[in-house]
Design a protein around this motif. Sequence first.
Motif, PDB file in Angstrom:
ATOM      1  N   UNK A 292     -20.243 -64.644 -12.922  1.00 39.90           N
ATOM      2  CA  UNK A 292     -20.199 -64.732 -11.459  1.00 39.90           C
ATOM      3  C   UNK A 292     -21.202 -63.791 -10.800  1.00 39.90           C
ATOM      4  N   UNK A 293     -22.275 -63.489 -11.490  1.00 37.82           N
ATOM      5  CA  UNK A 293     -23.277 -62.556 -10.967  1.00 37.82           C
ATOM      6  C   UNK A 293     -23.843 -63.030  -9.630  1.00 37.82           C
ATOM      7  N   UNK A 294     -23.889 -64.349  -9.435  1.00 40.05           N
ATOM      8  CA  UNK A 294     -24.438 -64.869  -8.180  1.00 40.05           C
ATOM      9  C   UNK A 294     -23.562 -64.524  -6.971  1.00 40.05           C
ATOM     10  N   UNK A 295     -22.317 -64.096  -7.208  1.00 41.28           N
ATOM     11  CA  UNK A 295     -21.418 -63.756  -6.104  1.00 41.28           C
ATOM     12  C   UNK A 295     -21.378 -62.265  -5.791  1.00 41.28           C
ATOM     13  N   UNK A 296     -22.127 -61.483  -6.543  1.00 39.23           N
ATOM     14  CA  UNK A 296     -22.079 -60.036  -6.358  1.00 39.23           C
ATOM     15  C   UNK A 296     -22.556 -59.637  -4.968  1.00 39.23           C
ATOM     16  N   UNK A 297     -23.660 -60.198  -4.523  1.00 41.47           N
ATOM     17  CA  UNK A 297     -24.217 -59.803  -3.224  1.00 41.47           C
ATOM     18  C   UNK A 297     -23.211 -60.034  -2.102  1.00 41.47           C
ATOM     19  N   UNK A 298     -22.459 -61.132  -2.163  1.00 42.72           N
ATOM     20  CA  UNK A 298     -21.486 -61.431  -1.126  1.00 42.72           C
ATOM     21  C   UNK A 298     -20.218 -60.610  -1.229  1.00 42.72           C
ATOM     22  N   UNK A 299     -19.988 -59.973  -2.381  1.00 45.01           N
ATOM     23  CA  UNK A 299     -18.771 -59.196  -2.583  1.00 45.01           C
ATOM     24  C   UNK A 299     -18.965 -57.711  -2.283  1.00 45.01           C
ATOM     25  N   UNK A 300     -20.220 -57.262  -2.259  1.00 52.21           N
ATOM     26  CA  UNK A 300     -20.474 -55.831  -2.086  1.00 52.21           C
ATOM     27  C   UNK A 300     -19.925 -55.330  -0.752  1.00 52.21           C
ATOM     28  N   UNK A 301     -20.227 -56.021   0.346  1.00 54.27           N
ATOM     29  CA  UNK A 301     -19.744 -55.593   1.666  1.00 54.27           C
ATOM     30  C   UNK A 301     -18.238 -55.565   1.755  1.00 54.27           C
ATOM     31  N   UNK A 302     -17.533 -56.685   1.448  1.00 56.96           N
ATOM     32  CA  UNK A 302     -16.058 -56.664   1.468  1.00 56.96           C
ATOM     33  C   UNK A 302     -15.468 -55.636   0.515  1.00 56.96           C
ATOM     34  N   UNK A 303     -16.122 -55.429  -0.641  1.00 51.54           N
ATOM     35  CA  UNK A 303     -15.600 -54.450  -1.592  1.00 51.54           C
ATOM     36  C   UNK A 303     -15.665 -53.034  -1.057  1.00 51.54           C
ATOM     37  N   UNK A 304     -16.785 -52.677  -0.457  1.00 50.23           N
ATOM     38  CA  UNK A 304     -16.922 -51.329   0.116  1.00 50.23           C
ATOM     39  C   UNK A 304     -15.944 -51.136   1.286  1.00 50.23           C
ATOM     40  N   UNK A 305     -15.762 -52.177   2.097  1.00 50.43           N
ATOM     41  CA  UNK A 305     -14.813 -52.080   3.198  1.00 50.43           C
ATOM     42  C   UNK A 305     -13.386 -51.894   2.676  1.00 50.43           C
ATOM     43  N   UNK A 306     -13.053 -52.569   1.585  1.00 49.26           N
ATOM     44  CA  UNK A 306     -11.735 -52.404   0.961  1.00 49.26           C
ATOM     45  C   UNK A 306     -11.514 -50.958   0.542  1.00 49.26           C
ATOM     46  N   UNK A 307     -12.502 -50.365  -0.121  1.00 52.91           N
ATOM     47  CA  UNK A 307     -12.373 -48.970  -0.564  1.00 52.91           C
ATOM     48  C   UNK A 307     -12.277 -48.020   0.626  1.00 52.91           C
ATOM     49  N   UNK A 308     -12.975 -48.316   1.725  1.00 56.31           N
ATOM     50  CA  UNK A 308     -12.901 -47.474   2.916  1.00 56.31           C
ATOM     51  C   UNK A 308     -11.487 -47.487   3.505  1.00 56.31           C
ATOM     52  N   UNK A 309     -10.892 -48.690   3.565  1.00 55.04           N
ATOM     53  CA  UNK A 309      -9.543 -48.801   4.117  1.00 55.04           C
ATOM     54  C   UNK A 309      -8.517 -48.084   3.243  1.00 55.04           C
ATOM     55  N   UNK A 310      -8.688 -48.171   1.927  1.00 54.15           N
ATOM     56  CA  UNK A 310      -7.727 -47.553   1.005  1.00 54.15           C
ATOM     57  C   UNK A 310      -7.912 -46.044   0.901  1.00 54.15           C
ATOM     58  N   UNK A 311      -9.028 -45.534   1.401  1.00 58.96           N
ATOM     59  CA  UNK A 311      -9.335 -44.109   1.225  1.00 58.96           C
ATOM     60  C   UNK A 311      -8.330 -43.206   1.923  1.00 58.96           C
ATOM     61  N   UNK A 312      -7.523 -43.727   2.838  1.00 63.81           N
ATOM     62  CA  UNK A 312      -6.527 -42.901   3.534  1.00 63.81           C
ATOM     63  C   UNK A 312      -5.359 -42.524   2.626  1.00 63.81           C
ATOM     64  N   UNK A 313      -5.268 -43.149   1.450  1.00 61.25           N
ATOM     65  CA  UNK A 313      -4.197 -42.825   0.508  1.00 61.25           C
ATOM     66  C   UNK A 313      -4.639 -41.724  -0.448  1.00 61.25           C
ATOM     67  N   UNK A 314      -3.720 -40.836  -0.838  1.00 57.40           N
ATOM     68  CA  UNK A 314      -4.065 -39.885  -1.907  1.00 57.40           C
ATOM     69  C   UNK A 314      -4.233 -40.626  -3.235  1.00 57.40           C
ATOM     70  N   UNK A 315      -5.258 -40.231  -3.993  1.00 56.29           N
ATOM     71  CA  UNK A 315      -5.533 -40.908  -5.263  1.00 56.29           C
ATOM     72  C   UNK A 315      -5.968 -42.348  -5.078  1.00 56.29           C
ATOM     73  N   UNK A 316      -6.722 -42.618  -4.010  1.00 56.31           N
ATOM     74  CA  UNK A 316      -7.129 -43.988  -3.679  1.00 56.31           C
ATOM     75  C   UNK A 316      -8.074 -44.552  -4.739  1.00 56.31           C
ATOM     76  N   UNK A 317      -8.102 -45.864  -4.901  1.00 53.85           N
ATOM     77  CA  UNK A 317      -9.038 -46.492  -5.844  1.00 53.85           C
ATOM     78  C   UNK A 317     -10.484 -46.203  -5.457  1.00 53.85           C
ATOM     79  N   UNK A 318     -11.345 -46.215  -6.456  1.00 55.10           N
ATOM     80  CA  UNK A 318     -12.768 -45.927  -6.231  1.00 55.10           C
ATOM     81  C   UNK A 318     -13.678 -47.072  -6.643  1.00 55.10           C
ATOM     82  N   UNK A 319     -13.111 -48.156  -7.188  1.00 59.59           N
ATOM     83  CA  UNK A 319     -13.938 -49.278  -7.642  1.00 59.59           C
ATOM     84  C   UNK A 319     -13.264 -50.594  -7.284  1.00 59.59           C
ATOM     85  N   UNK A 320     -14.079 -51.629  -7.077  1.00 63.51           N
ATOM     86  CA  UNK A 320     -13.603 -53.008  -6.947  1.00 63.51           C
ATOM     87  C   UNK A 320     -14.240 -53.792  -8.072  1.00 63.51           C
ATOM     88  N   UNK A 321     -13.416 -54.360  -8.950  1.00 64.51           N
ATOM     89  CA  UNK A 321     -13.906 -54.994 -10.180  1.00 64.51           C
ATOM     90  C   UNK A 321     -13.278 -56.362 -10.324  1.00 64.51           C
TER      91      UNK A 321
END
Length: 455
Positions: A292-321
């Motif tokens: 699914x390498x062709x979908x990476x470019x479209x997933x980068x933005x939503x993935x980073x936004x997901x990590x930003x939203x979760x960052x308010x939790x202690x021990x928040x995730x650091x990767x979207x895989x």
Amino acid sequence: MNARILRIELRRTIAPWTALLLLAVAIFTVYAIRGPILRLPAAFGQEWVSSALWTRMLLMYLLPIVIGAGALQGMRDSRSGTVELLGTTPRPAWHRAAKLAGLLAGLSFLAYAVIFGIGAAQVVARGGYFSFAWLPAFLIGGLAVVAVACIGLGAGRALPSPIIAPVLAVVTFVVEAALYLSFLNSTFGEGFLPNQVSLLAPAFADPQTVFATTATSVDIGQTLWFLGLAVTGFLLLVVKSVRVKVFALAPMALGALIAIPLFPASPADDLVFDRAAAELVCDGPVCVTRVHEDRLAGLVGPGRETLRLLAKLPGAPTRVVESSAPASFRDVMPRDPATVFVDLQSYVGQHTAPADLPRVLVGGAGVSSCFSVQRDEPREFAARVVAAAWFVGDLKPFHAGSYSDQRAAPIAEAAWHALRALPEPEQQTRILALRQALLTCHGDALDALVPGIAR
């Protein structure tokens, strides 16, 4: 001279018409009935391996045509009354048999290859991931076509009766359907035949994932079986003595005796995990599989936004895989406190718009669902919707295919108001409790988030 003889033989055979009929039946099945092209994520034309396996599936309908055409062609000399005349010619019998078998089997294989080529062309047009994992599945299916063509020719020559062609076609379809149904039933429980017997047919159950390819033991066993079948068919076409015709069945029997012990006892082992297809390709903290390498470019933005939203939790995730553990290889999605897993093969992964993906991924506080373990989908779905609302700021059901159950809507509404009524620190504590419940898949997810919500 040989080319001229071949052209004459081509006009005298039904091989071209057989090939055209195979193409017509296959195209009708794929594009009129539409089953193979709708089975995402592993649909016909979606990926190379799934296209090869779907082409193999079509053989359940195509092989009865091949064996029936072979039987009709094998009776040609008997119907024309030229058996004794041709027996007096100085040319060895296998010369004529090889030309006849080569034309029918060759054109039938060509039709099979064209069918696969239609799917492969669609994969290329989509820019799909390429590897050679499809080659064994494709070639063994082609060998099955050649073997059945030879068996039909040999049976028509050995038993030149007007009913032999329709009987062989019907029996082939019934046997193939029985083996396939047994294989299919055994994937959900107990088949009425052992898996080793079911694998004597070339068709597998519908491919369910792009991360699977045929097991080596299956490839070797089916190759030996279909080779034995082809040799038996060719010998029946050549030999004349009844006693020798009985001995001609030996290659088929030997192929089965060698192949069956090689086949896996469980259908779960017929397909194996394709590690090359599942290799991760990353852009910073966001990773997808090679397929699914062709979908990476479209997933980068939503993935980073997901990590930003979760960052308010202690021990928040650091990767979207992307998860490469499809349903046939797992009970639930993987879970790792440091990782948000996304299943691009699921209905959600296939149909969720990029702008909506962060809301889906922060549902469950960034942890994959436990649906396949807990089976209480409305309550967990409601908990996931409420958790997503806590991160995003507003309650909004997100589309999740079959899990978007209307029964969850009133539960989510009540749970959202109950959660919002708590002090902010307590709200975070409840979100962390939900996260822990989903990481272990123990207990009721909604009770962990908002205790006391009625069932």
